[in-house]
Design a protein around this motif. Structure first.
Motif, mmCIF file in Angstrom:
data_model
loop_
_atom_site.group_PDB
_atom_site.id
_atom_site.type_symbol
_atom_site.label_atom_id
_atom_site.label_comp_id
_atom_site.label_asym_id
_atom_site.label_seq_id
_atom_site.Cartn_x
_atom_site.Cartn_y
_atom_site.Cartn_z
ATOM 1 N N LEU A 3 0.839 -1.204 0.000
ATOM 2 C CA LEU A 3 0.000 0.000 0.000
ATOM 3 C C LEU A 3 0.870 1.247 0.000
ATOM 4 O O LEU A 3 1.709 1.430 0.878
ATOM 5 C CB LEU A 3 -0.911 0.009 1.228
ATOM 6 N N VAL A 4 0.647 2.107 -1.011
ATOM 7 C CA VAL A 4 1.367 3.376 -1.125
ATOM 8 C C VAL A 4 0.343 4.506 -1.057
ATOM 9 O O VAL A 4 -0.586 4.555 -1.864
ATOM 10 C CB VAL A 4 2.151 3.469 -2.452
ATOM 11 N N CYS A 5 0.497 5.401 -0.095
ATOM 12 C CA CYS A 5 -0.377 6.566 0.041
ATOM 13 C C CYS A 5 0.417 7.802 -0.360
ATOM 14 O O CYS A 5 1.441 8.116 0.256
ATOM 15 C CB CYS A 5 -0.885 6.707 1.475
ATOM 16 N N PHE A 6 -0.045 8.496 -1.375
ATOM 17 C CA PHE A 6 0.692 9.650 -1.888
ATOM 18 C C PHE A 6 -0.294 10.733 -2.290
ATOM 19 O O PHE A 6 -1.511 10.526 -2.288
ATOM 20 C CB PHE A 6 1.558 9.242 -3.080
ATOM 21 N N ARG A 7 0.233 11.899 -2.627
ATOM 22 C CA ARG A 7 -0.642 12.976 -3.076
ATOM 23 C C ARG A 7 0.103 13.888 -4.034
ATOM 24 O O ARG A 7 1.342 13.907 -4.082
ATOM 25 C CB ARG A 7 -1.166 13.789 -1.899
ATOM 26 N N LEU A 8 -0.671 14.633 -4.776
ATOM 27 C CA LEU A 8 -0.141 15.674 -5.642
ATOM 28 C C LEU A 8 0.108 16.904 -4.784
ATOM 29 O O LEU A 8 -0.784 17.379 -4.092
ATOM 30 C CB LEU A 8 -1.152 15.991 -6.747
#
Length: 218
Positions: A142-147
């Motif tokens: 699981l990878v949680c990222f944002r712009l």
């Protein structure tokens, strides 16, 4: 429950530290164990707690006990209807048994490790693009990222528009969870391309109108 399946791999078993203190442990094989929906596993330390709270005592629902049998080889009866509210269930354990028989211990570990490696690869792709940031360290697959917003007030709007969102500490993030049976590296490449294209469009919309018109004419 989704990532407890990973604990069949020795390198992930630290996630079970302290499990001996729990009264019960559950996991969902349909999430990361190549098993069709739906299938859940439950281990209990004291099954008598379940039986005492949910058992049905009607005579018609009782199995014959070994004490009433004329055979000396009859094993004690475990009446699983007393472990749940419903009196009957579909034979869900059969499909999990089939998966284990087909893939084996090594095959299931290979599947989990392959997904984790693809998640690591995707995480590295995100790190190389300065427009994005990972919000939390990767956990298993699981990878949680944002712009990254140009102004902090823009973050929610941008990241709600991109794929499926979640919220971590009040910050909207994009979740990339790898765990399906047929996912391959090429799918990760396609995902990266799609995210970059959407980021280009969203960031362009944030430019001042005169700058945006200039960029569109290039």
């Amino acid at each position: 429950q989704a990532y407890r399946s990973a604990c069949i791999c020795p390198e992930f078993r630290h996630y079970l530290n302290g499990v001996e203190l729990a009264d019960s442990v559950s996991l969902n094989p349909h999430k990361w164990f190549l098993t069709n929906m739906d299938c859940g596993c439950l281990w209990v330390k004291h099954s008598s707690f379940l039986v005492d709270s949910q058992s049905t005592k009607s005579d018609i629902m009782r199995n014959r006990s070994p004490a009433s049998s004329t055979s000396t080889n009859v094993a004690p009866v475990i009446d699983y209807k007393d472990w749940q509210i419903a009196l009957s269930r579909r034979f869900k354990a059969l499909k999990l048994w089939t998966v284990i028989r087909k893939h084996g211990y090594s095959g299931l570990m290979y599947h989990i490790r392959s997904d984790v490696n693809m998640a690591k690869r995707f995480e590295a792709m995100v790190a190389k693009d300065e427009r994005f940031e990972t919000v939390e360290p990767r956990k298993c697959a699981l990878v949680c990222f944002r712009l990254k917003p140009k102004r902090e007030s823009d973050g929610s709007e941008l990241n709600q528009l991109s794929l499926t969102q979640a919220t971590l500490g009040g910050v909207y993030v994009i979740r990339c969870s790898i765990g399906t049976t047929l996912t391959q590296d090429r799918h990760i490449d396609d995902l990266r391309k799609l995210i970059q294209e959407k980021a280009d469009r969203l960031l362009l919309l944030q430019e001042p109108e005169n700058t945006r018109d200039y960029l569109l004419t290039l």
